[in-house]
Scaffold this motif. Structure first.
Motif, PDB file in Angstrom:
ATOM      1  N   GLU A 185       0.767 -57.817  -4.631  1.00  0.00           N
ATOM      2  CA  GLU A 185       1.091 -58.755  -3.563  1.00  0.00           C
ATOM      3  C   GLU A 185       2.591 -59.029  -3.522  1.00  0.00           C
ATOM      4  O   GLU A 185       3.192 -59.110  -2.446  1.00  0.00           O
ATOM      5  N   ILE A 186       3.191 -59.169  -4.694  1.00  0.00           N
ATOM      6  CA  ILE A 186       4.630 -59.407  -4.774  1.00  0.00           C
ATOM      7  C   ILE A 186       5.387 -58.219  -4.195  1.00  0.00           C
ATOM      8  O   ILE A 186       6.300 -58.384  -3.387  1.00  0.00           O
ATOM      9  N   GLU A 187       4.996 -57.018  -4.594  1.00  0.00           N
ATOM     10  CA  GLU A 187       5.659 -55.804  -4.112  1.00  0.00           C
ATOM     11  C   GLU A 187       5.529 -55.677  -2.592  1.00  0.00           C
ATOM     12  O   GLU A 187       6.497 -55.350  -1.899  1.00  0.00           O
ATOM     13  N   GLU A 188       4.363 -55.972  -2.074  1.00  0.00           N
ATOM     14  CA  GLU A 188       4.126 -55.911  -0.629  1.00  0.00           C
ATOM     15  C   GLU A 188       5.010 -56.920   0.103  1.00  0.00           C
ATOM     16  O   GLU A 188       5.611 -56.608   1.138  1.00  0.00           O
ATOM     17  N   THR A 189       5.108 -58.120  -0.435  1.00  0.00           N
ATOM     18  CA  THR A 189       5.935 -59.164   0.179  1.00  0.00           C
ATOM     19  C   THR A 189       7.411 -58.774   0.158  1.00  0.00           C
ATOM     20  O   THR A 189       8.111 -58.906   1.169  1.00  0.00           O
ATOM     21  N   ILE A 190       7.885 -58.271  -0.974  1.00  0.00           N
ATOM     22  CA  ILE A 190       9.289 -57.849  -1.082  1.00  0.00           C
ATOM     23  C   ILE A 190       9.583 -56.740  -0.077  1.00  0.00           C
ATOM     24  O   ILE A 190      10.593 -56.774   0.625  1.00  0.00           O
ATOM     25  N   ASN A 191       8.709 -55.749   0.011  1.00  0.00           N
ATOM     26  CA  ASN A 191       8.924 -54.641   0.946  1.00  0.00           C
ATOM     27  C   ASN A 191       8.916 -55.109   2.396  1.00  0.00           C
ATOM     28  O   ASN A 191       9.693 -54.625   3.216  1.00  0.00           O
ATOM     29  N   ARG A 192       8.049 -56.055   2.711  1.00  0.00           N
ATOM     30  CA  ARG A 192       7.985 -56.582   4.071  1.00  0.00           C
ATOM     31  C   ARG A 192       9.287 -57.310   4.414  1.00  0.00           C
ATOM     32  O   ARG A 192       9.858 -57.124   5.496  1.00  0.00           O
ATOM     33  N   ILE A 193       9.790 -58.121   3.477  1.00  0.00           N
ATOM     34  CA  ILE A 193      11.037 -58.851   3.714  1.00  0.00           C
ATOM     35  C   ILE A 193      12.214 -57.886   3.813  1.00  0.00           C
ATOM     36  O   ILE A 193      13.075 -58.016   4.689  1.00  0.00           O
ATOM     37  N   LYS A 194      12.265 -56.900   2.909  1.00  0.00           N
ATOM     38  CA  LYS A 194      13.368 -55.923   2.911  1.00  0.00           C
ATOM     39  C   LYS A 194      13.432 -55.132   4.207  1.00  0.00           C
ATOM     40  O   LYS A 194      14.489 -54.641   4.583  1.00  0.00           O
ATOM     41  N   SER A 195      12.303 -54.984   4.892  1.00  0.00           N
ATOM     42  CA  SER A 195      12.273 -54.177   6.107  1.00  0.00           C
ATOM     43  C   SER A 195      12.935 -54.877   7.295  1.00  0.00           C
ATOM     44  O   SER A 195      13.216 -54.242   8.301  1.00  0.00           O
TER      45      SER A 195
END
Length: 136
Positions: A20-30
């Motif tokens: 979940e953390i990785e998904e959130t970070i990737n979404r924000i980074k995009s």
């Protein structure tokens, strides 16, 4: 209750949260203009970061201080209130901080990012004590 029926281990809980953390970070980074994402404990310990270690620790130290002082100020004005979000805009960057009970999410972005331009790399710039060029 028997000892064999225990709650999930901390490692199992972390594994679930990691995705979940990785998904959130990737979404924000995009998002356009995002230069870095840092997740901290409430005590300022870096848990995850998309920037180098030195930059992560520099932001962690400053953010922890900013959040602590701002939270005290909010509570001085209204003891029933609490800090939920801090947004700081400078000439170069925008720092968004979402403090929670146990963690803080820090996002640094370039508010002047233009479509088609290349994102800069977020790094802490060491200042010489003798260098007053940035202090005007």
């Amino acid at each position: 209750m028997s000892a064999s029926k225990s709650s999930p281990s901390a490692r199992e809980v972390v594994d679930v949260d990691e995705s979940e953390i990785e998904e959130t970070i990737n979404r924000i980074k995009s998002h356009k203009g995002v230069l870095g994402v840092i997740i901290l404990t409430k005590d300022g310990v870096v848990l995850r970061s998309t920037v180098d270690e030195e930059t992560s620790h520099a932001y962690a130290s400053l953010v922890q201080d900013i959040v602590g002082r701002t939270r005290l100020g909010v509570r001085d004005l209204d003891p029933a209130n609490d800090l939920s979000f801090v947004r700081i805009r400078t000439k170069k960057h925008e720092i968004m901080i979402a403090p929670d009970k146990e963690y803080m999410l820090v996002v640094v972005q370039n508010p002047n990012f233009k479509e088609g331009s290349q994102n800069e790399t977020l790094r802490v710039r060491a200042l010489n004590v003798d260098d007053d060029s940035d202090r005007t």
